[in-house]
Design an enzyme around this catalytic site. Structure first.
Site, PDB file in Angstrom:
ATOM      1  CD  GLU A 158      24.955   6.216 -22.182  1.00 18.73           C
ATOM      2  OE1 GLU A 158      24.375   5.381 -21.460  1.00 18.73           O
ATOM      3  OE2 GLU A 158      24.454   7.303 -22.487  1.00 18.73           O
ATOM      4  CG  ASN A 199      27.930   9.142 -28.091  1.00 16.85           C
ATOM      5  OD1 ASN A 199      28.528  10.200 -28.247  1.00 16.85           O
ATOM      6  ND2 ASN A 199      26.673   9.085 -27.661  1.00 16.85           N
ATOM      7  CG  HIS A 236      23.835  14.709 -21.252  1.00 16.22           C
ATOM      8  ND1 HIS A 236      22.858  15.350 -21.987  1.00 16.22           N
ATOM      9  CD2 HIS A 236      24.030  13.508 -21.842  1.00 16.22           C
ATOM     10  CE1 HIS A 236      22.470  14.559 -22.982  1.00 16.22           C
ATOM     11  NE2 HIS A 236      23.171  13.435 -22.916  1.00 16.22           N
ATOM     12  CD  GLU A 264      23.733  11.715 -26.123  1.00 12.78           C
ATOM     13  OE1 GLU A 264      23.233  11.795 -24.985  1.00 12.78           O
ATOM     14  OE2 GLU A 264      23.928  10.628 -26.699  1.00 12.78           O
ATOM     15  CG  ASP A 266      21.525  18.298 -21.826  1.00 13.01           C
ATOM     16  OD1 ASP A 266      22.536  17.943 -21.176  1.00 13.01           O
ATOM     17  OD2 ASP A 266      20.535  17.550 -21.958  1.00 13.01           O
TER      18      ASP A 266
HETATM   19  O1  9MR Z   1      16.500  11.993 -24.343  1.00 12.33           O
HETATM   20  C1  9MR Z   1      16.291  10.573 -24.251  1.00 12.33           C
HETATM   21  C2  9MR Z   1      15.044  10.298 -23.422  1.00 12.33           C
HETATM   22  O2  9MR Z   1      13.889  10.771 -24.104  1.00 12.33           O
HETATM   23  C3  9MR Z   1      14.909   8.813 -23.175  1.00 12.33           C
HETATM   24  O3  9MR Z   1      13.847   8.566 -22.284  1.00 12.33           O
HETATM   25  C4  9MR Z   1      16.218   8.271 -22.593  1.00 12.33           C
HETATM   26  C5  9MR Z   1      16.185   6.757 -22.461  1.00 12.33           C
HETATM   27  O4  9MR Z   1      16.192   6.142 -23.719  1.00 12.33           O
HETATM   28  O5  9MR Z   1      17.296   8.587 -23.436  1.00 12.33           O
HETATM   29  C6  9MR Z   1      17.499   9.945 -23.589  1.00 12.33           C
HETATM   30  O6  9MR Z   1      18.653  10.163 -24.395  1.00 12.33           O
HETATM   31  C7  9MR Z   1      19.870   9.627 -23.874  1.00 12.33           C
HETATM   32  C8  9MR Z   1      20.726   9.218 -25.035  1.00 12.33           C
HETATM   33  O7  9MR Z   1      20.029   8.322 -25.848  1.00 12.33           O
HETATM   34  C9  9MR Z   1      22.036   8.602 -24.561  1.00 12.33           C
HETATM   35  N1  9MR Z   1      22.740   9.476 -23.670  1.00 12.33           N
HETATM   36  C10 9MR Z   1      21.948   9.999 -22.554  1.00 12.33           C
HETATM   37  C11 9MR Z   1      20.683  10.663 -23.074  1.00 12.33           C
HETATM   38  C12 9MR Z   1      19.913  11.276 -21.936  1.00 12.33           C
HETATM   39  O8  9MR Z   1      19.438  10.300 -21.067  1.00 12.33           O
END
Ligand code: 9MR
Length: 328
Positions: A158, A199, A236, A264, A266
């Site tokens: 990101e 990513n 997402h 990722e 969803d």
């Molecule tokens: O699914 C993850 C959630 O449990 C955490 O609270 C959050 C913050 O660390 O991160 C979520 O996963 C993220 C991923 O690491 C990076 N891309 C976005 C995902 C969704 O927020």
């Protein structure tokens, strides 16, 4: 997923026994998306987990039957794995790595350099040499521990804004875009065989400025010798966005990288059509190596209330899962 001989079954490490097992007679029988995707020529179809989700019997039963790759949802993020300078916490990621290894699953490492979930001691660094050393040590310690066990790593995550400019972060602010080279070179040195990824999210339409920025910058870095192997598209998305994913993946795959992946996935309300379109995007793109969905059951999703996954809160397969199983 792998050819399973009696010998390899007997060779399952004892650590596998530490995880909950579900008797075959009581658990539902599910078809493997991973096996189907491998049969279609891809490397994997995966999902996420971490220690708590691997202590949940139903969740483990679904993972073992349906998926062949695991990404650590949170346990490898900087604030979890190196909460204090030099204080590494490998207990949780070890659980995931041991489970995946015992179950013959591939592992994506997520994520080494990210502006979020970052301890204050990193954000407070203002000196370029110091930050470089902290980045290099973070990467070499983590990747070194799991060398040979993690086949793909999200090295930077990101790093772009929606308009394609660089996101504000301690990494960019102190080092400029050179932090990307520093991170990838450290990763390459730590595990030369791992596939190294950049990513990001909102790479879901070929027209997005971020897609153009990704391709342009990756091409420039690769031309300069930065060892980037792949581009990960998080995906997402909302219902209705699935139809744009094939062109978006094609646009990313046009970059000078060996591979791309959906990392990722969803989709709000989990429409079967959008799931099918998103997975088709990877199926149809020769450079796309696999798909990872960001969770198993809706109640475990980071998007509460949107029911974006393939299994409902009670662990029952949803229409999107059935559609993928039929069409893969
Ligand atoms: O699914 C993850 C959630 O449990 C955490 O609270 C959050 C913050 O660390 O991160 C979520 O996963 C993220 C991923 O690491 C990076 N891309 C976005 C995902 C969704 O927020």
């Amino acid at each position: 997923m792998y050819s399973t001989s009696l010998l390899s079954l007997l060779a399952v490490p004892l650590t596998a026994l530490a995880f909950p097992t579900t008797s075959l007679s009581t658990r539902q029988e599910l078809e493997s998306l991973h096996d189907k995707y491998v049969a279609a020529g891809k490397q994997y179809f995966g999902t996420i987990a971490d220690e708590a989700l691997l202590a949940d019997e139903q969740n483990v039963g679904i993972i073992q039957q349906v998926f062949g790759q695991l990404t650590a949802e949170n346990s490898m993020k900087w604030e979890s794995i190196q909460p204090t300078l030099g204080g590494f916490n490998f207990a949780q990621p070890d659980v995931l790595v041991d489970f995946a290894t015992a179950n013959n699953m591939l592992i994506r490492g997520h994520t080494l350099i990210w502006h979020s979930q970052l301890p204050q001691y990193v954000s407070d660094i203002t000196d370029a040499a110091e930050l470089t050393e902290v980045i290099e040590t973070h990467i070499s310690e983590i990747m070194g521990r799991y060398v040979g066990k993690i086949f793909q790593w999200d090295v930077v995550n990101e790093i772009f804004n929606e308009d394609g400019s660089f996101r504000d972060s301690v990494f960019f602010n102190v080092l400029g875009e050179d932090f990307v080279r520093i991170a990838f070179e450290a990763a390459k040195a730590a595990d030369p065989d791992a596939k190294l990824y950049i990513n990001d999210f909102n790479l879901d339409s070929a027209d997005n400025a971020k897609v153009q920025a990704m391709v342009t910058n990756v091409n420039k870095w690769v031309a300069e010798g930065v060892p980037i192997d792949g581009i990960g598209s998080q995906a997402h998305i909302a219902a209705g966005q699935g139809s744009a994913i094939p062109d978006a993946i094609k646009a990313l795959a046009a970059a000078d990288v060996a591979e791309v992946a959906i990392t990722e996935l969803d989709i709000a309300d989990a429409p079967a059509e959008d799931y099918q379109q998103s997975v088709d995007a990877c199926t149809q793109e020769p450079k796309c190596v696999g798909v990872t969905v960001w969770g198993v059951r809706d109640n475990d999703s980071w998007r509460p209330g949107t029911n974006p996954l393939l299994f409902d809160a009670t662990g029952q397969p949803k229409e999107a899962y059935n559609t993928l199983v039929s069409n893969l």
